[in-house]
Write a protein that holds these residues in place. Structure first.
Motif, PDB file in Angstrom:
ATOM      1  N   GLY A   7      15.056 -37.594 -15.620  1.00  0.00           N
ATOM      2  CA  GLY A   7      15.558 -36.567 -14.729  1.00  0.00           C
ATOM      3  C   GLY A   7      16.690 -35.779 -15.337  1.00  0.00           C
ATOM      4  O   GLY A   7      17.225 -36.124 -16.389  1.00  0.00           O
ATOM      5  N   ILE A   9      20.353 -33.494 -14.280  1.00  0.00           N
ATOM      6  CA  ILE A   9      21.429 -33.317 -13.309  1.00  0.00           C
ATOM      7  C   ILE A   9      21.851 -31.858 -13.382  1.00  0.00           C
ATOM      8  O   ILE A   9      21.997 -31.308 -14.472  1.00  0.00           O
ATOM      9  N   HIS A  16      17.845 -27.939  -7.038  1.00  0.00           N
ATOM     10  CA  HIS A  16      17.455 -29.274  -6.593  1.00  0.00           C
ATOM     11  C   HIS A  16      16.083 -29.237  -5.937  1.00  0.00           C
ATOM     12  O   HIS A  16      15.740 -28.304  -5.229  1.00  0.00           O
ATOM     13  N   GLY A  19      11.850 -28.990 -10.986  1.00  0.00           N
ATOM     14  CA  GLY A  19      11.813 -29.777 -12.206  1.00  0.00           C
ATOM     15  C   GLY A  19      11.694 -28.888 -13.425  1.00  0.00           C
ATOM     16  O   GLY A  19      11.512 -27.676 -13.320  1.00  0.00           O
ATOM     17  N   PRO A  24      12.028 -34.151 -12.806  1.00  0.00           N
ATOM     18  CA  PRO A  24      12.786 -33.669 -11.658  1.00  0.00           C
ATOM     19  C   PRO A  24      14.266 -33.427 -11.940  1.00  0.00           C
ATOM     20  O   PRO A  24      14.872 -34.072 -12.793  1.00  0.00           O
ATOM     21  N   LEU A  26      17.566 -34.169 -10.396  1.00  0.00           N
ATOM     22  CA  LEU A  26      17.906 -35.254  -9.478  1.00  0.00           C
ATOM     23  C   LEU A  26      19.074 -34.964  -8.548  1.00  0.00           C
ATOM     24  O   LEU A  26      19.181 -35.576  -7.496  1.00  0.00           O
ATOM     25  N   ILE A  35      22.727 -42.699 -10.072  1.00  0.00           N
ATOM     26  CA  ILE A  35      21.501 -42.632 -10.872  1.00  0.00           C
ATOM     27  C   ILE A  35      21.528 -43.708 -11.950  1.00  0.00           C
ATOM     28  O   ILE A  35      20.537 -44.399 -12.184  1.00  0.00           O
ATOM     29  N   SER A  38      20.455 -47.099 -10.996  1.00  0.00           N
ATOM     30  CA  SER A  38      19.030 -47.298 -10.746  1.00  0.00           C
ATOM     31  C   SER A  38      18.285 -47.787 -11.980  1.00  0.00           C
ATOM     32  O   SER A  38      17.073 -47.914 -11.958  1.00  0.00           O
TER      33      SER A  38
END
Length: 58
Positions: A7, A9, A16, A19, A24, A26, A35, A38
């Motif tokens: 991802g 930022i 948002h 992608g 994507p 994020l 993040i 995770s």
């Protein structure tokens, strides 16, 4: 072994939910800690046009 991009930022809320090449965006830079929790092992930061104070904050 190479990197697996999971991802991006971006602090621009208009981006948002979108992608880049299927990866994507994020959320905000302030979400990096969440993040990382995770399971992300490395974060690569590229902000060449950002002011030095912003780069240091991130």
């Amino acid at each position: 072994m190479g990197y697996v991009v999971v991802g991006f930022i971006d602090d621009d809320p208009a981006k948002h939910g979108f992608g880049i090449h299927g990866v994507p965006i994020l959320g905000l830079a302030t979400a990096m800690e969440q993040i990382a929790a995770s399971g992300v092992e490395e974060v690569i930061i590229a902000m060449p046009s950002a002011p030095a104070t912003r780069r240091e904050a991130v």
